[in-house]
Design an enzyme around this catalytic site. Structure first.
Site, short mmCIF file in Angstrom:
data_model
loop_
_atom_site.label_atom_id
_atom_site.label_comp_id
_atom_site.label_asym_id
_atom_site.label_seq_id
_atom_site.Cartn_x
_atom_site.Cartn_y
_atom_site.Cartn_z
N LYS A 274 0.80 -1.23 0.00
CA LYS A 274 0.00 0.00 0.00
C LYS A 274 0.83 1.27 0.00
O LYS A 274 0.40 2.32 0.48
CB LYS A 274 -1.01 0.05 1.17
CG LYS A 274 -1.85 -1.18 1.40
CD LYS A 274 -2.23 -1.93 0.17
CE LYS A 274 -3.20 -1.24 -0.72
NZ LYS A 274 -3.35 -2.01 -2.00
N SER A 275 2.05 1.17 -0.53
CA SER A 275 2.93 2.34 -0.57
C SER A 275 2.97 2.98 -1.95
O SER A 275 3.76 3.90 -2.18
CB SER A 275 4.35 1.94 -0.15
OG SER A 275 4.34 1.46 1.18
N GLY A 276 2.19 2.48 -2.89
CA GLY A 276 2.18 3.05 -4.24
C GLY A 276 2.91 2.18 -5.24
O GLY A 276 3.37 2.66 -6.28
N TRP B 195 1.56 2.21 -8.90
CA TRP B 195 1.93 3.46 -9.59
C TRP B 195 3.37 3.33 -10.10
O TRP B 195 3.67 3.62 -11.26
CB TRP B 195 1.78 4.61 -8.61
CG TRP B 195 1.98 5.98 -9.16
CD1 TRP B 195 1.98 6.36 -10.48
CD2 TRP B 195 2.21 7.17 -8.40
NE1 TRP B 195 2.19 7.71 -10.57
CE2 TRP B 195 2.33 8.23 -9.32
CE3 TRP B 195 2.31 7.44 -7.03
CZ2 TRP B 195 2.56 9.54 -8.90
CZ3 TRP B 195 2.53 8.74 -6.61
CH2 TRP B 195 2.65 9.78 -7.55
N HIS C 247 7.52 -7.52 -2.03
CA HIS C 247 7.45 -6.91 -0.70
C HIS C 247 8.50 -7.56 0.22
O HIS C 247 8.48 -7.36 1.43
CB HIS C 247 6.06 -7.12 -0.08
CG HIS C 247 4.95 -6.44 -0.85
ND1 HIS C 247 5.02 -5.13 -1.26
CD2 HIS C 247 3.73 -6.90 -1.26
CE1 HIS C 247 3.90 -4.82 -1.90
NE2 HIS C 247 3.12 -5.87 -1.91
N ARG D 102 6.13 5.05 2.07
CA ARG D 102 5.00 5.97 2.21
C ARG D 102 4.77 6.26 3.68
O ARG D 102 5.04 5.40 4.53
CB ARG D 102 3.75 5.33 1.58
CG ARG D 102 2.59 6.28 1.42
CD ARG D 102 1.38 5.57 0.81
NE ARG D 102 0.35 6.53 0.46
CZ ARG D 102 -0.86 6.21 0.03
NH1 ARG D 102 -1.19 4.93 -0.11
NH2 ARG D 102 -1.75 7.14 -0.24
N SER E 248 -4.85 3.18 3.84
CA SER E 248 -4.98 2.53 2.54
C SER E 248 -5.20 1.02 2.73
O SER E 248 -6.08 0.42 2.08
CB SER E 248 -3.71 2.78 1.72
OG SER E 248 -3.81 2.19 0.46
N TYR F 122 6.36 8.06 -1.71
CA TYR F 122 5.10 8.34 -2.41
C TYR F 122 4.88 9.85 -2.44
O TYR F 122 4.48 10.42 -3.45
CB TYR F 122 3.98 7.63 -1.66
CG TYR F 122 2.60 7.74 -2.27
CD1 TYR F 122 2.12 6.74 -3.11
CD2 TYR F 122 1.77 8.82 -1.98
CE1 TYR F 122 0.84 6.82 -3.65
CE2 TYR F 122 0.49 8.90 -2.52
CZ TYR F 122 0.04 7.91 -3.35
OH TYR F 122 -1.23 8.00 -3.88
N GLY G 198 -5.65 7.77 -3.98
CA GLY G 198 -4.38 8.26 -4.52
C GLY G 198 -3.99 9.64 -4.02
O GLY G 198 -3.49 10.45 -4.80
P1 A3P Z 1 -4.97 4.95 -1.35
O1 A3P Z 1 -5.63 3.77 -0.75
O2 A3P Z 1 -4.45 5.92 -0.31
O3 A3P Z 1 -5.78 5.63 -2.38
P2 A3P Z 1 -0.11 -0.29 -3.77
O4 A3P Z 1 -0.11 -0.08 -5.24
O5 A3P Z 1 1.28 -0.40 -3.20
O6 A3P Z 1 -1.01 -1.38 -3.36
O7 A3P Z 1 -0.66 1.07 -3.13
C1 A3P Z 1 -2.01 1.40 -3.28
C2 A3P Z 1 -2.15 2.89 -3.05
O8 A3P Z 1 -1.61 3.61 -4.17
C3 A3P Z 1 -3.62 3.29 -2.96
O9 A3P Z 1 -3.63 4.43 -2.09
C4 A3P Z 1 -3.92 3.66 -4.40
O10 A3P Z 1 -5.08 4.42 -4.58
C5 A3P Z 1 -2.66 4.42 -4.76
N1 A3P Z 1 -2.41 4.53 -6.19
C6 A3P Z 1 -2.64 3.61 -7.15
N2 A3P Z 1 -2.31 4.10 -8.35
C7 A3P Z 1 -1.86 5.36 -8.15
C8 A3P Z 1 -1.38 6.39 -9.02
N3 A3P Z 1 -1.30 6.21 -10.33
N4 A3P Z 1 -1.01 7.56 -8.46
C9 A3P Z 1 -1.08 7.75 -7.14
N5 A3P Z 1 -1.54 6.83 -6.26
C10 A3P Z 1 -1.91 5.64 -6.77
#
Ligand code: A3P
Length: 305
Positions: free
Chosen positions: A62-64, A67, A116, A138, A146, A205, A271
């Site tokens: 859940k750190s992005g 993305w 991970h 993050r 998240s 992030y 996001g």
């Molecule tokens: P939130 O739940 O705060 O919205 P991971 O990909 O490591 O599982 O992390 C998921 C987090 O990244 C979620 O955060 C998700 O919405 C966010 N995320 C996914 N795609 C993204 C993007 N293109 N830009 C920014 N945040 C993104």
């Protein structure tokens, strides 16, 4: 791979299994994880042969990471990446290292994996190779929020409270935890890397959000495929933005990802930076901040905000 060797190992490991636990967790060399994931990690150690051109995207969940997968896939594959981004969930563009080694599957040209696995549990062969490692960290408070939404979106799991997740983050007994050891393992490796980030690129992030263009340019240089002009960088940033990716049909699918019980859609929620302010109580915030300050003291790393 449900081997006797694996079963022997499990009998001697500390286990965390309260009645209402989401998963039974085992502690292996300081790292808490599930039985399946540990079997996969052992397979990586026994079977994976790294190449110097490999790229490993590492993170705490859940750190992005999705993305980052989209960005790195686009930086490496440039003009051909657009069609893939429009049709394919990031988790298929960049496979998970453990699942790929354990279960097999298709790979794109230059190998990019995500994982991970904490730094100290990466296979020695990978640490000795020249492969590039990119770690995304993050703010732990946003990670918790998240993760809570992510787990809550999965109706096949028993409900879990924010209090339980805050507790797991602070005590370290947490799937893929301890969180702070995870982040610090890669941070210290980046610092000890003589040239400072020739092999390990560490980003957050929050920094990536603040200046995505600058990071894409620097990641291109780090990966040995720099950009000539601004146009291509801008296009990658736009294609991989939350607004764009979260609206791609493949990323809105309610189908479940392979080898998991989560939907493709559940990886895209809001996001944003700082959403924890809408969900955590002042007491929770204070507790995490206190633990973070204690754990990160003297490291030069700050993840709070
Ligand atoms: P939130 O739940 O705060 O919205 P991971 O990909 O490591 O599982 O992390 C998921 C987090 O990244 C979620 O955060 C998700 O919405 C966010 N995320 C996914 N795609 C993204 C993007 N293109 N830009 C920014 N945040 C993104």
């Amino acid at each position: 791979m449900e081997s006797e060797e694996g079963d022997d190992i499990f009998q001697s490991l500390p286990v965390f299994a309260p009645d209402n636990a989401l998963y039974q967790l085992y502690q292996y060399k300081g790292f808490w994880t599930t039985k399946t994931r540990l079997l996969e990690i052992l397979a990586v150690h026994n079977q994976f042969v790294p190449l110097p051109t490999d790229v490993l995207l590492t993170s705490y969940p859940k750190s992005g990471s999705n993305w980052l997968k989209s960005l790195i896939f686009s930086i490496i594959n440039r003009s051909t990446s657009k069609a893939s981004l429009l049709s394919t969930h990031p988790s298929h563009l960049v496979p998970n290292l453990e699942i790929k080694v354990y279960r097999g599957g298709k790979l794109f040209m230059r190998r990019i994996f995500s994982t991970h696995i904490p730094y100290h549990l990466l296979p020695p062969s990978m640490k000795d190779s020249n492969c590039k490692i990119i770690y995304i960290a993050r703010n732990p408070k946003d990670v918790i929020v998240s993760l809570w939404h992510f787990l809550g979106s999965n109706k096949s799991l028993p409900p879990i409270t924010l209090e339980e997740l805050v507790d797991g983050m602070c005590t370290g007994v947490f799937n893929h935890g301890p969180y702070f050891d995870h982040v610090l393992g890669y941070w210290k490796e980046r610092l000890s890397d003589g040239s400072c980030s020739r092999r390990v690129f560490f980003l957050t992030y929050e920094e990536l959000k603040r200046d995505t263009v600058d990071h894409v340019r620097r990641l291109g240089e780090f990966l040995g495929c720099p950009f000539d002009g601004d146009e291509e960088v801008g296009e990658i940033v736009r294609m991989c933005s939350f607004e764009h990716l979260s609206n791609v049909e493949a990323n809105q699918s309610e189908e479940k990802i392979p080898y998991g019980t989560f939907t493709y859609k559940s990886f895209f929620r809001k996001g944003e930076v700082g959403d924890y302010k809408n969900w955590l109580t002042p007491e929770m915030i204070e507790r995490i901040d206190r633990v973070a300050e204690e754990k990160l003291r003297g490291s030069g790393l700050s993840l709070l905000g």
